[in-house]
Design an enzyme around this catalytic site. Structure first.
Site, PDB file in Angstrom:
ATOM      1  CB  CYS A  63     -85.192  46.150 -38.031  1.00 31.58           C
ATOM      2  SG  CYS A  63     -85.445  44.363 -38.159  1.00 31.58           S
TER       3      CYS A  63
ATOM      4  CB  CYS B  79     -91.113  41.234 -34.082  1.00 33.56           C
ATOM      5  SG  CYS B  79     -91.045  42.998 -34.545  1.00 33.56           S
TER       6      CYS B  79
END
EC number: 5.1.1.4
Length: 354
Positions: free
Chosen positions: A91, A261
């Site tokens: 992530c 993101c």
């Protein structure tokens, strides 16, 4: 009152996306690497994730991570990522948060007069090299942080996926940026990227992810445990003139990323580079559904001889991978001691989502 467990967390956000980082209170988690620790948590202790991420301690769009001592040589911290639906191999926004927290809270020492502090993360997808950029004249105040992500690549191009009405036939690219992404233009779904359209974007993203995992096999050529498309990246025209595109990433249990993101930015840059639409060193600015920004760059490319994916034309020449860098800003919002009372009927969390 008797507590079964207590966990300490740092509550943060990176460009609007939550990052709850668990720093202590975990029992020993077996595993010879972070991928094995992730698998052990998933198979044996998933109640912890549910209790931390879901209501009443969290919410339906919560995101977080567990910090560990590193295993891989050269790493400063081990990390396993989680959301309301499960676990991720990598992530970007939470890596930026972890790098920031490690410096600002003193988890790692900062050399005197340092302006940039390296922080290497040991993740289930490999080593991620972070840098905390310090505010001028301060010893630990981070102005922003950058990460050099794991090798990213375009996996498969122009994959046709048939969805129920009103969507019909949709073409997507599949790319890897730490997780596998299905990347689709918003116009192919007939939905503009806006907060007002969020529920429609979530529905379309979940449908697409379910169908692509049913009909298309993906497999990371070097990491056997990475074999599903975890995220759907819907992109379109930017609102901010600094940005090239705007996107929203749908993942987990219909979660929508509030940030641009990080791993999705890497996957998008790898796709653009493979298509000749982005150059090495060129700045790529990605906008989120909230209007926040990540700055990205392709730092270099490499061919891995004898390794191929569906887009590889010459197996002998090998798969094309790129090294990407992502920069963003994370904020510490608070320090949280979570208490788990065995008499609490919602001890391990709940969700009202179906």
């Amino acid at each position: 009152m008797r507590f079964k467990k207590s966990l300490t967390c740092i509550d943060m956000h990176t460009e609007g996306e939550a990052a709850r980082i668990v720093t202590s209170g975990l029992p020993h988690i077996p595993g010879s690497n972070m991928a094995e620790k992730k698998a052990y948590l998933q198979e044996n202790m998933d109640y912890l994730r549910r209790g931390i991420m879901l209501e009443p301690r969290g919410h339906d769009d919560m995101f977080g991570a567990f910090l560990f001592d590193p295993i891989e040589e050269g790493a400063d911290l081990g990390i396993v990522f989680m959301d309301t639906g499960g676990y991720l191999n990598m992530c970007g926004h939470n890596s930026i948060a972890a790098v920031t927290a490690a410096v600002e809270t003193g988890i790692l020492s900062v050399p005197a007069k340092a302006t940039n502090v390296p922080v290497v993360l040991d993740t289930p997808a490999g080593l991620v090299r972070g840098t905390a950029h310090l505010q001028s004249g301060t010893e630990s105040e981070v102005s922003n942080a950058s990460i050099i992500n794991v090798p990213s690549f375009l996996y498969q191009q122009d994959v046709v996926i048939v969805l129920p009405k009103p969507y019909g036939e949709v073409r997507v690219d599949i790319a890897f940026g730490g997780n596998f992404f299905a990347i689709v233009p918003a116009e192919h779904l007939g939905i503009d990227i806006s907060v007002q359209n969020l529920s429609r974007l979530q529905e379309a993203g979940e449908l697409l992810r379910t169908e692509i995992n049913r009909s298309v096999k993906v497999q990371h050529p070097q990491l056997p445990h990475i074999n599903t498309v975890d995220c759907v990246e819907i992109y379109g025209n930017a609102t901010n003139p600094e940005a090239k595109y705007k996107n929203v990433v749908i993942f987990g249990n219909r979660q929508a990323d509030r940030s641009p993101c990080g791993t999705g930015t890497s996957a998008k840059m790898a796709t653009l580079y493979a298509k000749g639409q982005l150059r090495i060193g060129e700045t790529f600015v990605y906008e989120s559904i909230l209007g926040s920004l990540f700055q990205g760059r392709v730092l270099g490319e490499e061919r891995i001889p004898g390794v191929k994916v569906p887009v590889t034309k010459d197996a002998e020449e090998g798969m094309l991978v790129v090294t990407t860098e992502i920069t963003g800003k994370a904020f510490i919002m608070g320090f949280n001691t979570m208490l788990f009372d065995p008499t609490d009927p919602f001890l391990n969390g709940f969700t009202l989502k179906r």
